[in-house]
Design an enzyme around this catalytic site. Structure first.
Site, PDB file in Angstrom:
ATOM      1  N   LYS A 115      14.537   3.452   2.774  1.00 56.87           N
ATOM      2  CA  LYS A 115      14.966   4.406   1.579  1.00 56.87           C
ATOM      3  C   LYS A 115      13.763   4.024   0.463  1.00 56.87           C
ATOM      4  O   LYS A 115      13.473   4.831  -0.242  1.00 56.87           O
ATOM      5  CB  LYS A 115      16.315   4.288   1.100  1.00 56.87           C
ATOM      6  CG  LYS A 115      17.122   4.990   2.240  1.00 56.87           C
ATOM      7  CD  LYS A 115      18.407   5.703   1.533  1.00 56.87           C
ATOM      8  CE  LYS A 115      19.052   6.493   2.857  1.00 56.87           C
ATOM      9  NZ  LYS A 115      20.299   6.874   2.603  1.00 56.87           N
ATOM     10  N   LYS A 197      15.706   8.778  13.258  1.00 59.17           N
ATOM     11  CA  LYS A 197      17.118   9.079  13.299  1.00 59.17           C
ATOM     12  C   LYS A 197      16.977  10.624  12.697  1.00 59.17           C
ATOM     13  O   LYS A 197      16.810  10.736  11.620  1.00 59.17           O
ATOM     14  CB  LYS A 197      18.031   8.281  12.897  1.00 59.17           C
ATOM     15  CG  LYS A 197      18.452   8.303  11.673  1.00 59.17           C
ATOM     16  CD  LYS A 197      19.691   7.515  11.036  1.00 59.17           C
ATOM     17  CE  LYS A 197      20.119   7.654   9.685  1.00 59.17           C
ATOM     18  NZ  LYS A 197      21.198   7.769   9.097  1.00 59.17           N
ATOM     19  N   LYS A 200      20.762  13.683   7.340  1.00 58.71           N
ATOM     20  CA  LYS A 200      21.148  15.166   6.715  1.00 58.71           C
ATOM     21  C   LYS A 200      20.182  15.123   5.423  1.00 58.71           C
ATOM     22  O   LYS A 200      20.028  16.127   4.741  1.00 58.71           O
ATOM     23  CB  LYS A 200      22.477  14.986   6.352  1.00 58.71           C
ATOM     24  CG  LYS A 200      23.076  14.025   5.616  1.00 58.71           C
ATOM     25  CD  LYS A 200      24.472  14.117   4.952  1.00 58.71           C
ATOM     26  CE  LYS A 200      25.466  12.902   5.356  1.00 58.71           C
ATOM     27  NZ  LYS A 200      25.111  11.820   4.694  1.00 58.71           N
TER      28      LYS A 200
HETATM   29  P1  ATP Z   1      21.341  10.023   4.313  1.00 57.89           P
HETATM   30  O1  ATP Z   1      20.527  11.000   5.107  1.00 57.89           O
HETATM   31  O2  ATP Z   1      21.872  10.523   3.091  1.00 57.89           O
HETATM   32  O3  ATP Z   1      21.195   8.589   4.600  1.00 57.89           O
HETATM   33  P2  ATP Z   1      22.875  10.103   6.848  1.00 57.89           P
HETATM   34  O4  ATP Z   1      22.875  11.493   7.534  1.00 57.89           O
HETATM   35  O5  ATP Z   1      21.904   8.761   7.524  1.00 57.89           O
HETATM   36  O6  ATP Z   1      22.753  10.074   5.338  1.00 57.89           O
HETATM   37  P3  ATP Z   1      25.257   8.695   6.276  1.00 57.89           P
HETATM   38  O7  ATP Z   1      26.314   9.298   5.307  1.00 57.89           O
HETATM   39  O8  ATP Z   1      24.513   7.746   5.842  1.00 57.89           O
HETATM   40  O9  ATP Z   1      24.333   9.674   6.794  1.00 57.89           O
HETATM   41  O10 ATP Z   1      26.251   8.149   7.488  1.00 57.89           O
HETATM   42  C1  ATP Z   1      27.471   8.710   7.757  1.00 57.89           C
HETATM   43  C2  ATP Z   1      27.765   7.930   9.292  1.00 57.89           C
HETATM   44  O11 ATP Z   1      27.071   8.967   9.978  1.00 57.89           O
HETATM   45  C3  ATP Z   1      27.466   6.422   9.276  1.00 57.89           C
HETATM   46  O12 ATP Z   1      28.454   5.882  10.100  1.00 57.89           O
HETATM   47  C4  ATP Z   1      26.244   6.593  10.189  1.00 57.89           C
HETATM   48  O13 ATP Z   1      26.164   5.322  10.924  1.00 57.89           O
HETATM   49  C5  ATP Z   1      26.478   7.823  11.081  1.00 57.89           C
HETATM   50  N1  ATP Z   1      25.149   8.391  11.128  1.00 57.89           N
HETATM   51  C6  ATP Z   1      24.069   9.020  10.499  1.00 57.89           C
HETATM   52  N2  ATP Z   1      23.182   9.578  10.909  1.00 57.89           N
HETATM   53  C7  ATP Z   1      23.404   9.407  12.359  1.00 57.89           C
HETATM   54  C8  ATP Z   1      22.768   9.556  13.627  1.00 57.89           C
HETATM   55  N3  ATP Z   1      21.551  10.232  13.471  1.00 57.89           N
HETATM   56  N4  ATP Z   1      23.319   9.369  14.853  1.00 57.89           N
HETATM   57  C9  ATP Z   1      24.385   8.745  14.751  1.00 57.89           C
HETATM   58  N5  ATP Z   1      25.270   8.550  13.832  1.00 57.89           N
HETATM   59  C10 ATP Z   1      24.634   8.684  12.415  1.00 57.89           C
END
Ligand code: ATP
Ligand code: LTN
Length: 331
Positions: A115, A197, A200
């Site tokens: 980040k 990965k 969002k």
């Molecule tokens: P950001 O992009 O704002 O960092 P994010 O999409 O990575 O957000 P988080 O809110 O950080 O999502 O994560 C919420 C949950 O979803 C966590 O348990 C995280 O491990 C899971 N998660 C996030 N992205 C993935 C992915 N691509 N595959 C599987 N699990 C995920």
């Protein structure tokens, strides 16, 4: 609740529209765990401001995420589901635990490294100490189990380290939690760059599929998904694009990789991509319908998150009071 019932804690950031990565990696497990365990879930808005947010958008994203999680099946009759900033104990314990976490430990966190590369103009202290807030979230509730995707595993290891360190210094204070990571779907990859990965907050809108995307959009995004130049539908780690699509299809249908390979034997990627798009769109349409009802009922949402926050405060305050006593603050 039987005597094997454990305490489960997890949270998600209201940082944008929730994706199928979040769903298969985490939320699906949250919904299942509710039937057997004491579950506590939160929208981690304190975490979200580690990246610059537009205030009106943050508010909208938070309410939408709340309604969406209810639509996915989080049931406030069974679980607590609150907004993190409504429960002051999180920020309080986080500050205390900052003083029991080493600079070197936080410097090694890969999410911080990623980040800070992405937001070079705002590498703030919150972004650096963010894992400690997550440690506090979990330890406040004496959680046994934390359902997360693979990207959060390192933060859970830190949670265990800090809990053990504190327990060693002051005697048994925190339960040392275990990560609960799904065998399939723990790391759903970007549809545009399958080595990254799915996230969002990725600016490339074609890289993720949101739970609220329209059917047409979902189908279009899967059709455009980046794959290699071959066309045999076979899981192979050296072919991350097609392997990611097989994983997604497996998560949505419950079919094994073998079954999927047989189902699409002899057909090209095009037909497979179309089948996944349609399957996901169909899977999500019921959730979308429920979401449109919940999001209109703002007073119901408010009742749910307020009641949960009150109960969460009561539970977490017991742990905080114990910590305060142990470290020698005057009550
Ligand atoms: P950001 O992009 O704002 O960092 P994010 O999409 O990575 O957000 P988080 O809110 O950080 O999502 O994560 C919420 C949950 O979803 C966590 O348990 C995280 O491990 C899971 N998660 C996030 N992205 C993935 C992915 N691509 N595959 C599987 N699990 C995920
Ligand atoms: N850091 C997580 C969200 C999160 C979390 C938590 C997950 C905040 N607090 C406690 C599990 C337990 C993330 O960004 N994915």
């Amino acid at each position: 609740m039987d005597s094997f019932a454990k305490t489960v804690f997890s949270a998600i950031q209201p940082s944008g529209t929730i994706t199928i990565g979040n769903y298969f990696g985490a939320i699906k497990n949250w919904v299942e765990l509710q039937n057997k365990h004491n579950c506590i879930f939160a929208l981690a808005d304190l975490h979200t401001i580690t990246v610059m947010q537009d205030p009106a958008k943050l508010k909208r994203n938070t309410l939408e995420a709340y309604a969406l999680l209810l639509a996915c099946g989080i049931n406030v009759e069974k679980s607590l589901f609150f907004i993190q900033s409504h429960v002051n104990t999180h920020a309080q314990l986080s500050w205390i635990l900052d003083c029991y976490t080493q600079f070197g430990e936080l410097s090694r966190m890969t999410q911080f490294k990623d980040k800070s590369k992405k937001h070079v103009d705002n590498i703030n202290c919150g972004l650096f100490s963010y894992p400690v807030l997550m440690v506090a979230d979990i330890l406040l509730y004496q959680a046994d189990m934390v359902p997360i995707g693979l990207d959060q595993k390192q933060h859970l290891e830190l949670t265990r380290t800090v809990a053990e360190r504190f327990n060693f210094l002051y005697g048994e204070t925190f339960k040392v939690p275990e990560a609960y990571i799904p065998k399939n779907g723990a790391r759903i990859m970007s549809l545009q760059d399958p080595c990254k990965k799915m996230s969002k907050s990725d600016e490339n809108l074609n890289s993720w599929v949101a739970i609220l995307d329209s059917s047409d959009n979902i189908i279009k995004k899967f059709k455009r998904a980046v794959t290699d130049s071959e066309s045999c539908v076979r899981y192979d780690e050296s072919k991350p694009g097609i392997s990611n699509l097989i994983t997604i299809y497996s998560c949505a249908t419950g079919k094994s990789f073998d079954e999927i390979e047989k189902e699409f034997d002899g057909v090209g990627y095009g037909i497979f991509k179309e089948a996944i798009g349609e399957c996901i769109a169909e899977n999500l349409s019921a959730v979308q319908h429920r979401f449109s009802e919940f999001i209109q009922d703002k007073s119901y949402l408010e009742k749910c998150y307020k009641e949960s926050a009150e109960r969460a405060l009561c539970l977490s305050d017991k742990t905080l009071k114990n910590v305060i006593e142990k470290i020698g603050f005057v009550k």
